[in-house]
Design an enzyme around this catalytic site. Structure first.
Site, PDB file in Angstrom:
ATOM      1  N   ASN A  58      64.458  85.193  36.487  1.00  0.00           N
ATOM      2  CA  ASN A  58      64.308  84.456  35.218  1.00  0.00           C
ATOM      3  C   ASN A  58      63.154  84.935  34.335  1.00  0.00           C
ATOM      4  O   ASN A  58      63.199  84.753  33.128  1.00  0.00           O
ATOM      5  CB  ASN A  58      64.271  82.941  35.456  1.00  0.00           C
ATOM      6  CG  ASN A  58      63.113  82.501  36.304  1.00  0.00           C
ATOM      7  OD1 ASN A  58      62.493  83.312  36.987  1.00  0.00           O
ATOM      8  ND2 ASN A  58      62.817  81.225  36.277  1.00  0.00           N
TER       9      ASN A  58
ATOM     10  N   GLU B  27      56.091  80.571  45.458  1.00  0.00           N
ATOM     11  CA  GLU B  27      56.254  79.799  44.211  1.00  0.00           C
ATOM     12  C   GLU B  27      57.731  79.446  44.139  1.00  0.00           C
ATOM     13  O   GLU B  27      58.560  80.310  43.867  1.00  0.00           O
ATOM     14  CB  GLU B  27      55.791  80.667  43.034  1.00  0.00           C
ATOM     15  CG  GLU B  27      55.212  79.845  41.920  1.00  0.00           C
ATOM     16  CD  GLU B  27      56.225  79.600  40.841  1.00  0.00           C
ATOM     17  OE1 GLU B  27      56.926  78.571  40.941  1.00  0.00           O
ATOM     18  OE2 GLU B  27      56.320  80.436  39.944  1.00  0.00           O
TER      19      GLU B  27
ATOM     20  N   CYS C 168      61.378  77.224  36.480  1.00  0.00           N
ATOM     21  CA  CYS C 168      60.988  76.260  37.516  1.00  0.00           C
ATOM     22  C   CYS C 168      60.102  75.155  36.943  1.00  0.00           C
ATOM     23  O   CYS C 168      59.952  74.111  37.550  1.00  0.00           O
ATOM     24  CB  CYS C 168      60.313  76.964  38.671  1.00  0.00           C
ATOM     25  SG  CYS C 168      59.062  78.117  38.124  1.00  0.00           S
TER      26      CYS C 168
ATOM     27  N   GLU D 271      49.034  81.541  41.371  1.00  0.00           N
ATOM     28  CA  GLU D 271      49.052  82.817  40.663  1.00  0.00           C
ATOM     29  C   GLU D 271      48.365  82.609  39.323  1.00  0.00           C
ATOM     30  O   GLU D 271      48.399  81.518  38.761  1.00  0.00           O
ATOM     31  CB  GLU D 271      50.487  83.299  40.473  1.00  0.00           C
ATOM     32  CG  GLU D 271      51.158  83.558  41.802  1.00  0.00           C
ATOM     33  CD  GLU D 271      52.535  84.202  41.662  1.00  0.00           C
ATOM     34  OE1 GLU D 271      53.368  83.682  40.905  1.00  0.00           O
ATOM     35  OE2 GLU D 271      52.759  85.233  42.323  1.00  0.00           O
TER      36      GLU D 271
END
Ligand code: ADP
Length: 480
Positions: free
Chosen positions: A150, A248, A282, A460
């Site tokens: 994505n 993640e 997400c 991150e």
């Protein structure tokens, strides 16, 4: 049609048997290109190369590693006109968004180029006089990065940037939907001067490559972004050699609209955040928990915003919303919407596949607003990952917080209120890694991004993103 090879040990290579696979454009069905179909053997070769390159890279001064990352950032920006259309053709997002993604990837490399120069240790006050305690930060070793489709370019930069800055060498496995975008990043890093084996990018059979990376004791770190299901599998596999993991994973972001919220701001932010990348993010708001008195008005305002969105091929500069990445994505959205309507939700706008004219060959779904959604509906129980805003009425603040937290996920949450005390209290009560208060632009290279609960482990971005690729070593030094 584009043909690209994989980057292993500084060479552009095919899969060992020469097999390839194709990627089709989700907007048109046309073939975009073909890449090698690698597997376990290619993964081992990549780990061999990364292992060989590690001693040299680890001992390269951080300033010199930074120069290569800076150069790669410049090259990314210079090639935005080539790379952005590739992202759009593989993934579907509008070209305007793809350009922003390339710029964000360059920002990440730039940030980590500099952050790597600040991997400080400590000199610790010692309880005894004939010794000194100090710590140094060292790279974890060979790192594997498995990335999703994505955000195919900047997600690689978000892992490879800190890995390289820390002194790790990497093996990257891009998603099968976006291999050409991943290999474009490989090309940039290679041309920027990353020495042979420091960055390796392999494409192909995900479970086979994943298994080979997990089984190899030389791989000391797995950094993964993708589904919770695959994240669990990788975490389990990493246990064998106690590899470090950063995960993640999925989210089911609540978007709380309290009864004193600024509705203009809510409508604007929700319309832009919810339909970005056709809802395939997400951190996309998955459950809009609205103070009941605002339900009808917010639904109307969103309907107006949605009516103005142009859905089509992302290569068209005027497109606001592109296709979904795969037919299965459209099937899931359709199933969620049908289920909600059958259980009593009100369809405000959208609510159908787009199959005619310019949409005939692609995987398009109309941006949709559902009002009066309830908690027994699939849209609230699963991550829809599509262009659907599900508005759920809530009666008081306690109910809103309880419903927001009633999920196994804990990535992003959003909160809209004019009351500063409520903002602080609710932000503290939300069990999520990130909370946007009167703002929905959560990600920044300078700040930590990541989740709690089933949304993952680790962060991150920010200095935290570098820590994921560093070990702390204690040196106890006798002074006699
Ligand atoms: P999504 O559902 O968003 O596609 P996935 O978790 O399936 O998310 O994919 C994210 C990344 O994980 C992709 O690079 C994909 O190829 C990879 N992947 C999928 N299955 C496995 C697996 N069994 N082992 C390792 N990587 C995998």
């Amino acid at each position: 049609m584009i043909h690209r090879q994989m980057l292993v040990g500084g060479h552009w290579v095919d899969a060992l048997g020469g097999a390839t696979f194709e990627r089709h454009n989700p907007a048109t069905g046309q073939v975009v290109g073909a890449v090698p179909l690698g597997g376990a053997k290619e993964a081992r070769h990549a780990v061999d190369a990364a292992t060989d390159a590690l001693p040299g890279w680890r001992s390269t001064p951080a300033r010199d590693r930074a120069r290569i990352l800076h150069r790669a950032a410049e090259l990314l920006l210079q090639r935005s006109d080539e790379i952005a259309p590739l992202i759009t053709q593989e993934e579907g997002k509008p070209i305007t968004a793809a350009r922003k993604e390339v710029a964000a990837a360059a920002e990440l490399l730039t940030w980590y180029a500099e952050e790597g120069r600040r991997a400080y240790g400590q000199w610790i006050p010692d309880p005894v006089s004939d010794r000194r305690l100090l710590t140094i930060r060292q790279p974890v070793g060979v790192a594997a990065a498995i990335t999703p489709w994505n955000v195919p370019v900047s997600m690689i930069a978000r892992k490879v940037g800190p890995a390289l800055a820390a002194g790790c060498t990497v093996v990257v496995k891009p998603a099968e939907q976006t291999p050409l975008s991943g290999l474009a990043v490989a090309e940039v890093l290679h041309e920027a001067g990353a020495p042979a084996g420091v960055v390796n990018v392999i494409t192909g059979d995900a479970p086979e490559i994943g298994q080979a990376l997990l089984a190899d004791e030389r791989v000391r770190k797995i950094s993964f972004t993708g589904s919770t299901e695959v994240g669990r599998l990788l975490m389990r596999g990493a246990a064998a050699h106690v590899k470090r993991v950063s995960l993640e994973l999925g989210g089911s972001a609540p978007f709380l609209v309290l009864d004193d919220a600024d509705l203009d701001l809510v409508a604007r932010d929700l319309a832009s955040t919810k339909f970005r990348n056709a809802g395939q993010a997400c951190v996309s708001p998955n459950r809009v928990l609205v103070a009941r008195p605002f339900m009808a008005e917010l639904a109307d305002r969103l309907a107006d915003a949605v009516a103005a969105l142009r859905v089509g091929n992302g290569l068209d500069e005027a497109t606001d919303v592109g296709p979904l990445v795969e037919p299965a994505g459209v099937d899931k959205v359709e199933a969620h919407v049908k289920d909600a309507l059958a259980k009593g939700a009100r369809g405000v706008v959208g609510g159908r596949r787009l199959t005619d004219g310019p949409h005939a060959a692609g995987h398009f779904y109309a941006p949709t607003v559902l009002a009066d959604v309830t908690l027994d509906m699939l849209v609230t129980q699963e991550e829809t990952f599509g262009p659907v805003a599900a508005l759920i009425p809530v009666d008081d603040l306690e109910q809103a917080i309880a419903q927001a937290n009633d999920t196994p996920f804990g990535l992003a949450a959003y909160l809209y209120t004019r009351d500063i005390s409520r903002a602080v209290r609710v932000a503290e009560a939300l069990e999520f890694g990130m909370v946007g208060v009167n703002d929905s632009r959560i990600a920044a290279v300078e700040a930590p991004f990541g989740g709690v609960k089933s949304s993952g482990i680790g962060r991150e971005g920010g200095h935290e993103g570098l820590d994921e690729f560093l070990e702390t070593k204690l040196i106890a030094l006798g002074v006699h």
